[in-house]
Design a protein around this motif. Structure first.
Motif, PDB file in Angstrom:
ATOM      1  N   LEU A 186       9.181   4.998  -2.418  1.00 16.60           N
ATOM      2  CA  LEU A 186      10.169   4.135  -3.063  1.00 16.60           C
ATOM      3  C   LEU A 186      11.078   3.468  -2.034  1.00 16.60           C
ATOM      4  N   ASP A 187      11.234   2.145  -2.166  1.00 13.30           N
ATOM      5  CA  ASP A 187      12.117   1.332  -1.309  1.00 13.30           C
ATOM      6  C   ASP A 187      11.717   1.368   0.167  1.00 13.30           C
ATOM      7  N   ARG A 188      10.445   1.602   0.469  1.00 14.61           N
ATOM      8  CA  ARG A 188       9.934   1.543   1.844  1.00 14.61           C
ATOM      9  C   ARG A 188       9.197   0.222   2.026  1.00 14.61           C
ATOM     10  N   THR A 189       9.302  -0.358   3.203  1.00 14.34           N
ATOM     11  CA  THR A 189       8.616  -1.622   3.473  1.00 14.34           C
ATOM     12  C   THR A 189       7.160  -1.400   3.867  1.00 14.34           C
ATOM     13  N   ARG A 190       6.858  -0.274   4.505  1.00 17.46           N
ATOM     14  CA  ARG A 190       5.488   0.053   4.902  1.00 17.46           C
ATOM     15  C   ARG A 190       5.160   1.469   4.451  1.00 17.46           C
ATOM     16  N   TRP A 191       3.895   1.710   4.176  1.00 18.67           N
ATOM     17  CA  TRP A 191       3.517   3.054   3.758  1.00 18.67           C
ATOM     18  C   TRP A 191       3.710   4.065   4.877  1.00 18.67           C
TER      19      TRP A 191
ATOM     20  N   ARG B  11       0.849  -1.182   0.000  1.00 16.81           N
ATOM     21  CA  ARG B  11       0.000   0.000   0.000  1.00 16.81           C
ATOM     22  C   ARG B  11       0.889   1.238   0.000  1.00 16.81           C
ATOM     23  N   LEU B  12       0.460   2.250  -0.724  1.00 17.70           N
ATOM     24  CA  LEU B  12       1.267   3.472  -0.876  1.00 17.70           C
ATOM     25  C   LEU B  12       0.666   4.594  -0.049  1.00 17.70           C
ATOM     26  N   ALA B  13       1.532   5.320   0.645  1.00 16.54           N
ATOM     27  CA  ALA B  13       1.083   6.536   1.319  1.00 16.54           C
ATOM     28  C   ALA B  13       0.665   7.547   0.259  1.00 16.54           C
ATOM     29  N   THR B  14      -0.548   8.043   0.378  1.00 22.27           N
ATOM     30  CA  THR B  14      -1.070   8.982  -0.614  1.00 22.27           C
ATOM     31  C   THR B  14      -1.573  10.284   0.005  1.00 22.27           C
ATOM     32  N   HIS B  15      -1.530  10.372   1.328  1.00 22.54           N
ATOM     33  CA  HIS B  15      -1.987  11.594   1.988  1.00 22.54           C
ATOM     34  C   HIS B  15      -1.103  11.849   3.193  1.00 22.54           C
ATOM     35  N   TRP B  16      -0.775  13.113   3.374  1.00 24.19           N
ATOM     36  CA  TRP B  16       0.095  13.510   4.483  1.00 24.19           C
ATOM     37  C   TRP B  16      -0.615  14.546   5.346  1.00 24.19           C
ATOM     38  N   SER B  17      -0.443  14.429   6.636  1.00 25.76           N
ATOM     39  CA  SER B  17      -0.906  15.448   7.578  1.00 25.76           C
ATOM     40  C   SER B  17       0.329  16.188   8.048  1.00 25.76           C
TER      41      SER B  17
ATOM     42  N   ASP C 197       6.191   4.376   6.630  1.00 22.08           N
ATOM     43  CA  ASP C 197       7.584   4.817   6.614  1.00 22.08           C
ATOM     44  C   ASP C 197       7.897   5.750   5.440  1.00 22.08           C
ATOM     45  N   ALA C 198       6.868   6.149   4.701  1.00 25.93           N
ATOM     46  CA  ALA C 198       7.090   7.019   3.532  1.00 25.93           C
ATOM     47  C   ALA C 198       7.765   8.315   3.949  1.00 25.93           C
ATOM     48  N   ALA C 199       8.559   8.838   3.030  1.00 24.73           N
ATOM     49  CA  ALA C 199       9.280  10.082   3.307  1.00 24.73           C
ATOM     50  C   ALA C 199       8.303  11.232   3.522  1.00 24.73           C
ATOM     51  N   PRO C 200       8.667  12.174   4.365  1.00 27.31           N
ATOM     52  CA  PRO C 200       7.778  13.321   4.605  1.00 27.31           C
ATOM     53  C   PRO C 200       7.685  14.226   3.381  1.00 27.31           C
ATOM     54  N   MET C 201       6.606  14.978   3.299  1.00 27.52           N
ATOM     55  CA  MET C 201       6.404  15.950   2.229  1.00 27.52           C
ATOM     56  C   MET C 201       6.719  17.345   2.760  1.00 27.52           C
ATOM     57  N   GLY C 202       7.435  18.114   1.971  1.00 23.90           N
ATOM     58  CA  GLY C 202       7.777  19.467   2.390  1.00 23.90           C
ATOM     59  C   GLY C 202       7.838  20.407   1.209  1.00 23.90           C
ATOM     60  N   VAL C 203       9.049  20.706   0.769  1.00 23.10           N
ATOM     61  CA  VAL C 203       9.251  21.670  -0.306  1.00 23.10           C
ATOM     62  C   VAL C 203       8.682  21.167  -1.632  1.00 23.10           C
ATOM     63  N   GLU C 204       8.509  19.818  -1.734  1.00 25.61           N
ATOM     64  CA  GLU C 204       7.960  19.274  -2.979  1.00 25.61           C
ATOM     65  C   GLU C 204       6.587  19.866  -3.300  1.00 25.61           C
ATOM     66  N   VAL C 205       5.779  20.038  -2.272  1.00 22.38           N
ATOM     67  CA  VAL C 205       4.431  20.562  -2.474  1.00 22.38           C
ATOM     68  C   VAL C 205       4.488  21.979  -3.041  1.00 22.38           C
ATOM     69  N   VAL C 206       5.370  22.789  -2.486  1.00 21.88           N
ATOM     70  CA  VAL C 206       5.504  24.173  -2.965  1.00 21.88           C
ATOM     71  C   VAL C 206       5.974  24.196  -4.412  1.00 21.88           C
ATOM     72  N   LEU C 207       6.945  23.335  -4.736  1.00 21.72           N
ATOM     73  CA  LEU C 207       7.477  23.298  -6.101  1.00 21.72           C
ATOM     74  C   LEU C 207       6.417  22.842  -7.096  1.00 21.72           C
TER      75      LEU C 207
ATOM     76  N   PRO D  67       2.796  10.865   6.785  1.00 17.21           N
ATOM     77  CA  PRO D  67       1.718  10.186   6.054  1.00 17.21           C
ATOM     78  C   PRO D  67       0.609   9.732   6.994  1.00 17.21           C
ATOM     79  N   ASP D  68      -0.640   9.913   6.560  1.00 17.73           N
ATOM     80  CA  ASP D  68      -1.767   9.469   7.383  1.00 17.73           C
ATOM     81  C   ASP D  68      -2.863   8.809   6.553  1.00 17.73           C
ATOM     82  N   GLY D  69      -2.581   8.473   5.292  1.00 15.70           N
ATOM     83  CA  GLY D  69      -3.549   7.786   4.447  1.00 15.70           C
ATOM     84  C   GLY D  69      -2.838   6.994   3.377  1.00 15.70           C
ATOM     85  N   ALA D  70      -3.445   5.877   2.951  1.00 13.02           N
ATOM     86  CA  ALA D  70      -2.789   5.008   1.978  1.00 13.02           C
ATOM     87  C   ALA D  70      -3.801   4.410   1.012  1.00 13.02           C
TER      88      ALA D  70
END
Length: 347
Positions: A131-136, A59-65, A138-148, A69-72
């Motif tokens: 990418l390369d995470r065992t659980r959703w 399952r992929l993390a698709t929403h971040w609070s 553990d997905a990387a946090p979202m930050g500057v990507e959203v602004v870009l 991540p808080d949704g998959a």
């Protein structure tokens, strides 16, 4: 043709019909470009997660609070949900353009450009975060990507608006009706002629090449492959060159002739009446010009976007420049009157 001029009595319907026919070329090119963009975005939204499926969790993390991540979603849902959202957006804009073309023409391109960049950017960041995470979880946090992503979507919308905005009417002055003969331009009188031409096949080729460049950027951004400039640069540069040669706008004013290339009318070439020896309308074919686009051969320089009558000018240096645009006869007549005025002792 943007130069419509006054409409009176029985010429009103005729003028509208002629203007509608002359608008079919640019409109057809816009439809082809929108179709290619829509299909390319749809393909990228589905392909990005599926290309990385062996390196993604179930399952992929698709929403971040905030940054966490808080949704998959499942891999299938993560690929199809944004694709379905895009399809709804495309169908809605297509319906608006079909039933209210005058009101939605400018908004259609802006909506598709902004929405496409926003969705593909979001999909790219989701794949990269998982990418390369065992659980959703553990997905990387979202930050500057959203602004870009938001900034890129806004820039895409702005550039699309600049490229597709209606061409403003020229300065106030006498403008002959479409198809009417051009009177001699008397001193102090402003006569303006404006015409455009579009080659939808060149626009389609530019869109396909541009999508190849976008894919070459998004795949490394998602972490799937290393950044390869030797792949991106040829696609991007060729796309820009083909796009610049896919449409042209010719304008004749009391300052002379200006010919702008591409959706932004840049780069452009300009000649004052004093720089020109003559102007005429002449039928030319792609075979005579040496092909489609910006061609240089024994005839001189030809901007060949469609076969038929071209506006041809001869400069005082002896060279010729031809551009295939609608209503070339009237543009040549007006330009010739300006050249004659500039050559007269009292001009």
């Amino acid at each position: 043709m943007t130069d419509e001029g006054p409409r009176t009595n029985g010429r009103q319907g005729k003028g509208r019909r002629e203007n509608a026919r002359r608008g079919n070329g640019p409109q057809r090119g816009a439809v082809w470009g929108a179709a290619a963009w829509s299909a390319g975005v749809l393909g990228l939204l589905i392909a990005l997660p599926w290309a990385a499926r062996s390196r993604l969790p179930d399952r992929l993390a698709t929403h971040w609070s905030g940054r966490n991540p808080d949704g998959a979603m499942s891999l299938t849902a993560a690929a199809l949900f944004p694709a379905a959202t895009w399809l709804v957006l495309v169908l809605a804009t297509a319906a608006a353009f079909r039933f209210r073309p005058a009101r939605s023409r400018g908004a259609t391109g802006v909506t598709l450009a902004t929405g496409g960049v926003l969705l593909t950017g979001a999909q790219t960041s989701i794949v990269h975060a998982n990418l390369d995470r065992t659980r959703w979880q553990d997905a990387a946090p979202m930050g500057v990507e959203v602004v870009l992503i938001i900034a890129a979507a806004g820039l895409a919308g702005l550039l699309t608006w600049l490229a597709t905005r209606p061409h403003q009417a020229s300065p106030a002055g006498a403008r002959p009706a479409t198809g009417a003969p051009v009177p001699a331009a008397a001193p102090g009188e402003q006569l303006v002629w404006l015409s455009r031409a579009v080659n939808p096949w060149l626009q389609l080729a530019a869109a396909v090449l541009g999508l190849g460049a976008v894919g070459g950027v998004l795949a490394p951004a998602s972490g799937l492959i290393a950044l390869n400039w030797s792949l991106i640069v040829p696609f991007a540069s060729t796309s820009v060159l083909v796009l610049a040669c896919s449409s042209v706008q010719a304008r004749v004013t009391d300052r002379g002739l200006s010919v702008g290339f591409g959706p932004f009318g840049w780069p452009s070439r300009r000649w004052s009446p004093a720089d020109l020896e003559s102007a005429r309308a002449e039928t030319r074919t792609p075979a005579q010009a040496g092909g489609w686009g910006y061609r240089i051969n024994g005839l001189g320089t030809t901007v060949m976007l469609r076969r038929g009558v071209c506006l041809v000018v001869r400069t005082r240096r002896g060279g010729e420049f031809a551009v295939s645009v609608d209503d070339a006869e009237r543009g040549a007549a007006l330009l010739d009157s300006l050249i004659s005025r500039a050559a007269s002792p009292t001009g």
